[in-house]
Design an enzyme around this catalytic site. Sequence first.
Site, short mmCIF file in Angstrom:
data_model
loop_
_atom_site.label_atom_id
_atom_site.label_comp_id
_atom_site.label_asym_id
_atom_site.label_seq_id
_atom_site.Cartn_x
_atom_site.Cartn_y
_atom_site.Cartn_z
N ASP A 1 0.81 -1.22 0.00
CA ASP A 1 0.00 0.00 0.00
C ASP A 1 0.84 1.26 0.00
OD1 ASP A 1 0.96 -0.48 2.54
OD2 ASP A 1 -0.99 -0.72 3.48
N ASP B 1 -7.49 -2.52 14.39
CA ASP B 1 -8.90 -2.79 14.06
C ASP B 1 -9.05 -4.00 13.13
OD1 ASP B 1 -7.90 -1.81 11.67
OD2 ASP B 1 -9.32 -0.15 11.49
N HIS C 1 -7.34 -4.53 10.31
CA HIS C 1 -7.06 -4.33 8.88
C HIS C 1 -5.74 -4.96 8.49
CE1 HIS C 1 -4.95 -0.33 9.98
NE2 HIS C 1 -4.05 -0.94 9.22
N GLU D 1 -9.80 -1.72 5.35
CA GLU D 1 -10.43 -1.37 6.62
C GLU D 1 -11.72 -2.17 6.85
OE1 GLU D 1 -8.83 0.23 8.68
OE2 GLU D 1 -8.18 2.23 8.08
C1 GLP Z 1 -0.55 0.46 8.51
C2 GLP Z 1 -0.17 -0.40 7.32
C3 GLP Z 1 -0.36 -1.86 7.62
C4 GLP Z 1 0.28 -2.21 8.95
C5 GLP Z 1 -0.37 -1.41 10.04
C6 GLP Z 1 0.17 -1.73 11.41
O1 GLP Z 1 -1.90 0.70 8.56
N1 GLP Z 1 -0.91 -0.06 6.15
O2 GLP Z 1 0.21 -2.63 6.57
O3 GLP Z 1 0.13 -3.58 9.20
O4 GLP Z 1 -0.13 -0.05 9.75
O5 GLP Z 1 1.29 -0.96 11.70
P1 GLP Z 1 2.31 -1.25 12.86
O6 GLP Z 1 3.15 -2.38 12.41
O7 GLP Z 1 3.11 0.02 12.96
O8 GLP Z 1 1.53 -1.55 14.07
#
Ligand code: GLP
Length: 261
Positions: free
Chosen positions: A67, A136, A138, A143
Site C-alpha cells: 500500500d 482494528d 485491517h 479497513e
Molecule cells: C498500517 C499499514 C499496515 C500495517 C499497520 C500496522 O496501517 N498499512 O500494513 O500492518 O499499519 O502498523 P504497525 O506495524 O506500525 O503496528
Amino acid sequence: MKVAIVKNAEEGSKLAAEIFIEQVKAKPATVLGLATGSTPVKMYKLLAEAYKAGEVSFKECKSFNLDEYLGLAPEHDQSYHYFMKTQLFDHIDIDQAQTNVPDGLATDIAASCQAYEDAITAAGGIDIQLLGIGSDGHIAFNEPGCSLACRTHSQVLTQQTIEDNARLFFGGKIEEVPTQAVTMGIGSIMDAKKVVLLAFGAGKQDAVVGLVEGPVTAMCPCSALQYHNDCIVICDEEAAGKLQQKEYYKYIFSQTGVSNI
Ligand code: GLP
C-alpha cells in the site's frame, strides 16, 4: 492457519526472517510481497544483516508492496516508498527497478490499481507475502467493512487507523496523516502463495483473536486469511494474550515447529 507464539518481537522477527531467507534460497527469483509499519522493521534489519553476511542474495527477486498513502510523493519521508527504501531496499542487493509500491500520486487511480494487479500477475504472482495487522483488524489498508474479495483499490482510512499511524509516524501530528490510501485488496493478498503475518504487542490482541478465532467477517478483514491455504501467524505472548486456544497452539508448535504446523 498456523499460529506460532513466540516470547517477544525479537524472536518473532527472527523466525520471520528465517522463513523469508529460506524462501529466497530455495527460489532466488522469489516475488516478495512486502509490508510497512513498525512491526517489520526488525525483520528487515535481519534480512539486511543476512545479506551482508553473504547468507542470502535478493538480486533476482522482485517485490510488490501492499500500500501507499494517497497524495504522498515517493520522496516524502512518511511515504511507504521512502520507508521501504530506507528500511530495506538500500541495504540489500535487490534491483530497485524491480521493486514496486502502489502510486500515491496517480491521477487515474482505477487505471493505476489495475496496472498494479497486472504487474503482479505478469511477475507470476506473489510467492510470499509479509503482513502486519492494524489494531482494528485491517491488513494492508483494507479497513473494516471492505469487500473480502477486493483487488487493489483506493480506501478511505478509519479514524482509528489515522490515530494509530499518527502515534507512530508523522511526528504524532494527526492532521498530517493522509485520509486515504491505495492498497492491495484482500483478494489480491489471498492470491499470494504463502502468507506470513506478524503481530506484536498488547495493542494487537483483539485483532489477533479476530484473525485466528473470530468469525470470518468484513468487520475484521484479516479474518479472511482463515481461508488461506498457507498462512502462518507469528505473534508474541502479548499479542496472543486473548487467544482461547493459546496453549494448544503452543503445544502444536512445540511438537512440529514452523515447517509442519
Ligand atoms: C498500517 C499499514 C499496515 C500495517 C499497520 C500496522 O496501517 N498499512 O500494513 O500492518 O499499519 O502498523 P504497525 O506495524 O506500525 O503496528
